[in-house]
Scaffold this motif. Structure first.
Motif, PDB file in Angstrom:
ATOM      1  N   ALA A 108       0.806  -0.943  -0.282  1.00 54.82           N
ATOM      2  CA  ALA A 108      -0.110  -0.118  -0.088  1.00 54.82           C
ATOM      3  C   ALA A 108       0.757   1.594  -0.071  1.00 54.82           C
ATOM      4  O   ALA A 108       0.672   1.414  -0.105  1.00 54.82           O
ATOM      5  CB  ALA A 108      -0.969   0.595   1.240  1.00 54.82           C
ATOM      6  N   ILE A 109       2.309   1.355   1.062  1.00 53.22           N
ATOM      7  CA  ILE A 109       3.192   2.109   0.243  1.00 53.22           C
ATOM      8  C   ILE A 109       3.327   2.479  -1.063  1.00 53.22           C
ATOM      9  O   ILE A 109       2.848   4.046  -0.827  1.00 53.22           O
ATOM     10  CB  ILE A 109       4.250   2.072   1.563  1.00 53.22           C
ATOM     11  CG1 ILE A 109       3.572   2.471   3.321  1.00 53.22           C
ATOM     12  CG2 ILE A 109       5.339   3.363   1.232  1.00 53.22           C
ATOM     13  CD1 ILE A 109       4.478   1.857   4.255  1.00 53.22           C
ATOM     14  N   HIS A 110       3.986   1.341  -1.443  1.00 54.32           N
ATOM     15  CA  HIS A 110       4.533   1.452  -3.003  1.00 54.32           C
ATOM     16  C   HIS A 110       3.485   1.802  -3.908  1.00 54.32           C
ATOM     17  O   HIS A 110       3.561   2.841  -4.503  1.00 54.32           O
ATOM     18  CB  HIS A 110       5.327   0.042  -3.238  1.00 54.32           C
ATOM     19  CG  HIS A 110       6.576  -0.080  -2.969  1.00 54.32           C
ATOM     20  ND1 HIS A 110       7.410   0.546  -3.035  1.00 54.32           N
ATOM     21  CD2 HIS A 110       6.556  -1.660  -2.162  1.00 54.32           C
ATOM     22  CE1 HIS A 110       8.247   0.009  -2.366  1.00 54.32           C
ATOM     23  NE2 HIS A 110       7.692  -0.526  -0.818  1.00 54.32           N
ATOM     24  N   ALA A 111       2.064   1.325  -3.492  1.00 57.42           N
ATOM     25  CA  ALA A 111       1.068   2.201  -3.995  1.00 57.42           C
ATOM     26  C   ALA A 111       0.904   3.622  -4.072  1.00 57.42           C
ATOM     27  O   ALA A 111       1.383   3.948  -5.018  1.00 57.42           O
ATOM     28  CB  ALA A 111      -0.099   1.292  -4.206  1.00 57.42           C
ATOM     29  N   ALA A 112       0.960   4.017  -2.673  1.00 58.71           N
ATOM     30  CA  ALA A 112       0.022   5.488  -2.205  1.00 58.71           C
ATOM     31  C   ALA A 112       0.889   6.365  -2.791  1.00 58.71           C
ATOM     32  O   ALA A 112       1.431   7.216  -3.544  1.00 58.71           O
ATOM     33  CB  ALA A 112       0.250   5.789  -0.797  1.00 58.71           C
ATOM     34  N   MET A 113       3.052   6.082  -2.771  1.00 56.50           N
ATOM     35  CA  MET A 113       3.893   6.682  -3.364  1.00 56.50           C
ATOM     36  C   MET A 113       3.252   7.236  -4.709  1.00 56.50           C
ATOM     37  O   MET A 113       4.383   8.193  -5.236  1.00 56.50           O
ATOM     38  CB  MET A 113       5.409   5.954  -3.275  1.00 56.50           C
ATOM     39  CG  MET A 113       5.826   6.247  -1.157  1.00 56.50           C
ATOM     40  SD  MET A 113       5.723   8.316  -0.578  1.00 56.50           S
ATOM     41  CE  MET A 113       6.675   9.011  -1.721  1.00 56.50           C
ATOM     42  N   THR A 114       3.428   5.746  -5.567  1.00 55.51           N
ATOM     43  CA  THR A 114       3.771   6.234  -6.818  1.00 55.51           C
ATOM     44  C   THR A 114       2.298   7.090  -7.336  1.00 55.51           C
ATOM     45  O   THR A 114       2.766   7.888  -8.625  1.00 55.51           O
ATOM     46  CB  THR A 114       3.339   4.711  -7.634  1.00 55.51           C
ATOM     47  OG1 THR A 114       4.114   3.902  -6.965  1.00 55.51           O
ATOM     48  CG2 THR A 114       2.744   4.444  -9.674  1.00 55.51           C
ATOM     49  N   ASP A 115       1.469   6.683  -6.331  1.00 55.24           N
ATOM     50  CA  ASP A 115       0.402   7.838  -7.156  1.00 55.24           C
ATOM     51  C   ASP A 115       0.742   9.853  -6.476  1.00 55.24           C
ATOM     52  O   ASP A 115       0.064   9.859  -7.221  1.00 55.24           O
ATOM     53  CB  ASP A 115      -1.075   7.353  -5.880  1.00 55.24           C
ATOM     54  CG  ASP A 115      -2.145   8.717  -5.952  1.00 55.24           C
ATOM     55  OD1 ASP A 115      -2.417   9.061  -7.543  1.00 55.24           O
ATOM     56  OD2 ASP A 115      -3.209   8.725  -5.406  1.00 55.24           O
ATOM     57  N   ALA A 116       0.991   9.453  -5.035  1.00 60.41           N
ATOM     58  CA  ALA A 116       1.519  10.888  -4.655  1.00 60.41           C
ATOM     59  C   ALA A 116       2.352  11.855  -5.857  1.00 60.41           C
ATOM     60  O   ALA A 116       2.636  12.263  -6.182  1.00 60.41           O
ATOM     61  CB  ALA A 116       2.310  10.666  -4.303  1.00 60.41           C
ATOM     62  N   HIS A 117       3.803  11.124  -6.340  1.00 59.73           N
ATOM     63  CA  HIS A 117       4.591  11.136  -7.472  1.00 59.73           C
ATOM     64  C   HIS A 117       3.900  11.605  -8.701  1.00 59.73           C
ATOM     65  O   HIS A 117       4.037  12.952  -9.722  1.00 59.73           O
ATOM     66  CB  HIS A 117       5.660   9.922  -7.458  1.00 59.73           C
ATOM     67  CG  HIS A 117       6.604  10.437  -8.646  1.00 59.73           C
ATOM     68  ND1 HIS A 117       6.315  10.637 -10.474  1.00 59.73           N
ATOM     69  CD2 HIS A 117       7.747  11.122  -7.630  1.00 59.73           C
ATOM     70  CE1 HIS A 117       7.908  10.890 -10.480  1.00 59.73           C
ATOM     71  NE2 HIS A 117       8.598  11.977  -8.990  1.00 59.73           N
ATOM     72  N   ALA A 118       2.682  10.788  -9.135  1.00 59.50           N
ATOM     73  CA  ALA A 118       1.722  10.971 -10.480  1.00 59.50           C
ATOM     74  C   ALA A 118       1.190  12.127 -10.351  1.00 59.50           C
ATOM     75  O   ALA A 118       0.940  12.861 -10.778  1.00 59.50           O
ATOM     76  CB  ALA A 118       0.688   9.810 -10.791  1.00 59.50           C
ATOM     77  N   ARG A 119       0.860  12.614  -9.120  1.00 61.86           N
ATOM     78  CA  ARG A 119      -0.289  13.762  -9.200  1.00 61.86           C
ATOM     79  C   ARG A 119       0.759  14.950  -8.993  1.00 61.86           C
ATOM     80  O   ARG A 119       0.699  16.164  -9.175  1.00 61.86           O
ATOM     81  CB  ARG A 119      -0.738  13.595  -7.685  1.00 61.86           C
ATOM     82  CG  ARG A 119      -2.429  12.733  -8.025  1.00 61.86           C
ATOM     83  CD  ARG A 119      -2.908  12.226  -6.633  1.00 61.86           C
ATOM     84  NE  ARG A 119      -4.230  11.836  -6.711  1.00 61.86           N
ATOM     85  CZ  ARG A 119      -5.094  12.028  -5.903  1.00 61.86           C
ATOM     86  NH1 ARG A 119      -5.801  13.105  -5.800  1.00 61.86           N
ATOM     87  NH2 ARG A 119      -5.696  10.314  -6.102  1.00 61.86           N
ATOM     88  N   ALA A 120       1.795  14.722  -8.063  1.00 65.87           N
ATOM     89  CA  ALA A 120       3.139  15.666  -8.261  1.00 65.87           C
ATOM     90  C   ALA A 120       3.676  16.134  -9.341  1.00 65.87           C
ATOM     91  O   ALA A 120       3.439  17.642  -9.748  1.00 65.87           O
ATOM     92  CB  ALA A 120       3.648  15.635  -6.861  1.00 65.87           C
ATOM     93  N   SER A 121       3.297  15.368 -10.428  1.00 66.62           N
ATOM     94  CA  SER A 121       4.305  15.596 -12.106  1.00 66.62           C
ATOM     95  C   SER A 121       3.068  15.716 -12.093  1.00 66.62           C
ATOM     96  O   SER A 121       3.588  16.757 -13.424  1.00 66.62           O
ATOM     97  CB  SER A 121       4.588  14.184 -12.347  1.00 66.62           C
ATOM     98  OG  SER A 121       5.740  13.151 -11.728  1.00 66.62           O
ATOM     99  N   ALA A 122       1.208  15.510 -11.994  1.00 69.47           N
ATOM    100  CA  ALA A 122       0.662  15.973 -13.339  1.00 69.47           C
ATOM    101  C   ALA A 122       1.328  17.785 -13.146  1.00 69.47           C
ATOM    102  O   ALA A 122       0.564  18.842 -13.454  1.00 69.47           O
ATOM    103  CB  ALA A 122      -0.691  15.906 -12.933  1.00 69.47           C
ATOM    104  N   VAL A 123       1.253  18.065 -11.841  1.00 69.98           N
ATOM    105  CA  VAL A 123       1.085  19.927 -10.464  1.00 69.98           C
ATOM    106  C   VAL A 123       2.056  20.602 -11.638  1.00 69.98           C
ATOM    107  O   VAL A 123       1.567  21.535 -11.264  1.00 69.98           O
ATOM    108  CB  VAL A 123       0.906  19.526  -9.562  1.00 69.98           C
ATOM    109  CG1 VAL A 123       1.206  21.193  -9.063  1.00 69.98           C
ATOM    110  CG2 VAL A 123      -0.521  19.561  -8.720  1.00 69.98           C
ATOM    111  N   ALA A 124       3.374  19.530 -11.306  1.00 69.44           N
ATOM    112  CA  ALA A 124       4.563  20.483 -12.183  1.00 69.44           C
ATOM    113  C   ALA A 124       4.255  20.333 -13.118  1.00 69.44           C
ATOM    114  O   ALA A 124       5.083  21.248 -14.054  1.00 69.44           O
ATOM    115  CB  ALA A 124       5.702  19.072 -11.479  1.00 69.44           C
TER     116      ALA A 124
END
Length: 181
Positions: A108-124
């Motif tokens: 779950a941590i791996h999946a959540a961090m992948t999702d967080a990175h994808a969202r941060a990349s979209a914002v960036a």
């Protein structure tokens, strides 16, 4: 044989190992009589007189926690406990082994961090900047067991107790702060 010994014996005969039966509470409490009972006494002349009994009443409670690895056996184990003298069932709780919880938490941590990175990349990307690193990350965890009420009301001893189980989940939340340039 005492009730707690009968209950332990019935559980062991149902295939529950002795180390899976744990005492969680043991108490003996004096209770005042709720309704004084008349006591008849004979007098010298053969007449009887009534008086209230002041006899103490005691309540003994020996509570167990029983752990089984196979959820499908929960009803049969409850039936064995009640058949062995248990007169109260406070509930059934499904949970995961510590090893399974740890494995699922890591996934779950791996999946959540992948999702967080994808969202941060979209914002960036929307801001015409690039993520340059991870500044800080924190993880929250929740692995709540599923509890079910159960009743040991006697019922028909020939009818086995059936307890339907639901999903047991592991949830993590991450808060990640990224650097961007």
């Amino acid at each position: 044989m005492l009730f707690d010994q009968r209950t332990r014996t019935a559980l062991r005969e149902a295939g529950v190992p002795a180390d899976a039966i744990e005492t969680t509470s043991y108490r003996v409490t004096e209770r005042p009589p709720q309704y004084p009972k008349p006591v008849e006494t004979a007098t010298a002349g053969g007449a009887s007189s009534g008086s209230a009994s002041t006899e103490s009443v005691y309540e003994a409670v020996h509570a167990f926690q029983v752990t089984v690895d196979d959820p499908e056996r929960a009803g049969a184990v409850l039936d064995a406990a009640v058949g062995g003298g248990a007169n109260r069932v406070q509930g059934v709780r499904y949970t995961l082994s510590e090893e399974t919880q740890a494995d699922l938490r890591t996934e779950a941590i791996h999946a959540a961090m992948t999702d967080a990175h994808a969202r941060a990349s979209a914002v960036a990307n929307a801001s015409d900047v690039s993520i340059t690193g991870l500044e800080h990350a924190s993880v929250g965890y929740s692995g709540m067991p599923v509890a079910y009420a159960a009743s040991a009301s006697g019922g028909d001893a020939a009818t086995p107790t059936v307890i339907d189980r639901g999903p047991v989940t592991v949830t993590v939340s991450v808060q990640a702060t990224y650097t961007a340039a």
